[in-house]
Design an enzyme around this catalytic site. Structure first.
Site, mmCIF file in Angstrom:
data_model
loop_
_atom_site.group_PDB
_atom_site.id
_atom_site.type_symbol
_atom_site.label_atom_id
_atom_site.label_comp_id
_atom_site.label_asym_id
_atom_site.label_seq_id
_atom_site.Cartn_x
_atom_site.Cartn_y
_atom_site.Cartn_z
ATOM 1 N N HIS A 1 0.838 -1.198 0.000
ATOM 2 C CA HIS A 1 0.000 0.000 0.000
ATOM 3 C C HIS A 1 0.872 1.245 0.000
ATOM 4 O O HIS A 1 2.048 1.224 0.370
ATOM 5 C CB HIS A 1 -0.939 0.010 1.216
ATOM 6 C CG HIS A 1 -0.280 0.379 2.508
ATOM 7 N ND1 HIS A 1 -0.174 1.683 2.949
ATOM 8 C CD2 HIS A 1 0.320 -0.381 3.462
ATOM 9 C CE1 HIS A 1 0.441 1.706 4.113
ATOM 10 N NE2 HIS A 1 0.763 0.466 4.447
ATOM 11 N N CYS A 2 0.273 2.330 -0.444
ATOM 12 C CA CYS A 2 0.892 3.651 -0.312
ATOM 13 C C CYS A 2 -0.147 4.545 0.360
ATOM 14 O O CYS A 2 -0.755 4.124 1.349
ATOM 15 C CB CYS A 2 1.373 4.183 -1.659
ATOM 16 S SG CYS A 2 0.165 4.111 -3.000
ATOM 17 N N ALA A 3 -0.368 5.755 -0.118
ATOM 18 C CA ALA A 3 -1.378 6.611 0.491
ATOM 19 C C ALA A 3 -2.763 6.299 -0.061
ATOM 20 O O ALA A 3 -3.696 5.975 0.684
ATOM 21 C CB ALA A 3 -1.027 8.075 0.263
ATOM 22 N N THR B 1 1.621 1.869 -5.518
ATOM 23 C CA THR B 1 1.065 0.519 -5.374
ATOM 24 C C THR B 1 0.693 -0.071 -6.726
ATOM 25 O O THR B 1 0.938 -1.253 -6.991
ATOM 26 C CB THR B 1 -0.165 0.567 -4.454
ATOM 27 O OG1 THR B 1 0.241 1.032 -3.158
ATOM 28 C CG2 THR B 1 -0.819 -0.799 -4.323
#
Length: 259
Positions: A147-149, A155
């Site tokens: 995951h990222c933001a 991602t």
């Protein structure tokens, strides 16, 4: 495709990116590869659902400053491995700088995102995290979450690289990447995001501009893959030369993830 989307109270863009056929005649096992946005707002019910998935490795692609601003929540008793970047650029994330300083229009948003994708695969933190992620896939049997933001760009590229390595058809790779536009429900969320942006920046953003910025487009992923090929000759060249994914590691990953 929409059956891949897992709905949570406050955890966005959570999807299974396994369960695809590969060129080798295999199928990626479902329930082994997950992708999402950050977990900073996860509810107690969300954390219970996460725990039930049995995730043993979390790869957090965000910058240290992003992790400080929105610290992840974990299920009670979570004992899995968390892979994070130690590369701190000392500043805010580029997308926050853009939203704070530029006029958000569909055209400016697309230009910004295209430029981001041109550099995405080569940032030191991503080279480190991507390489560590592939090593984990080759040595761990349990489910992995990346995951990222927002779970769409960093991602999205890493999921696409995984699909390429495993031999997923390019059409399936692209469809999985674009599923963000369904999972996030852009039309419904855009008005609320526009209000947040105006409160933060003092400038109004048009609805279509917010939708364009929140979503993904084929051009973005195509730009990243084209730049990878330009610098390394091919995506396979990048995987091996930049990330250390040699033939032996590819075979281990394919074997561990096969249904």
């Amino acid at each position: 495709m929409t059956g891949r989307i897992h709905r949570f109270d406050a955890l966005d863009n959570f999807r299974d990116y396994g369960d695809y056929a590969t060129a080798a005649g295999r199928r990626i096992a479902p329930g082994r590869l997950f992708r999402s946005g950050h977990q900073a707002r996860a509810s107690d019910a969300d954390l219970e659902r996460l725990a039930a998935l049995g995730i043993v490795t979390v790869v957090d692609l965000r910058r240290p400053s992003e992790r400080r601003d929105q610290p992840s929540k974990r299920p009670p008793g979570f004992a899995g491995r968390v892979i994070e970047s130690l590369h701190d650029d000392g500043g805010e994330a580029p997308h926050l700088t853009f939203l704070r300083t530029a006029d958000l229009t569909p055209e400016s948003g697309r230009r910004f995102m295209t430029d981001i994708y041109r550099r995405l695969a080569f940032e030191p933190s991503h080279l480190d995290l991507f390489a560590r992620y592939f090593r984990v896939l080759g040595e761990t049997d349990g489910p992995t979450l990346i995951h990222c933001a927002a779970g769409k760009d960093r991602t999205g590229l890493l999921a696409a690289l995984t699909h390429h390595l495993l031999g997923v058809h390019p059409d399936d790779m692209a469809a999985d990447y674009l599923l963000t536009n369904t999972a996030v429900d852009l039309e419904r969320r855009a008005p609320g995001i526009a209000c947040q942006l105006e409160a933060r920046t003092g400038r109004a953003a048009a609805h279509d501009a917010v939708v364009a910025f929140l979503g993904v487009e084929p051009l973005y992923l195509e730009t990243a893959l084209a730049e990878i090929a330009a610098r390394h000759g091919s995506v396979d060249g990048y995987l091996e030369q930049a990330l250390g994914v040699d033939a032996a590691l590819r075979d281990r990953i394919g074997g561990r993830l096969a249904a």
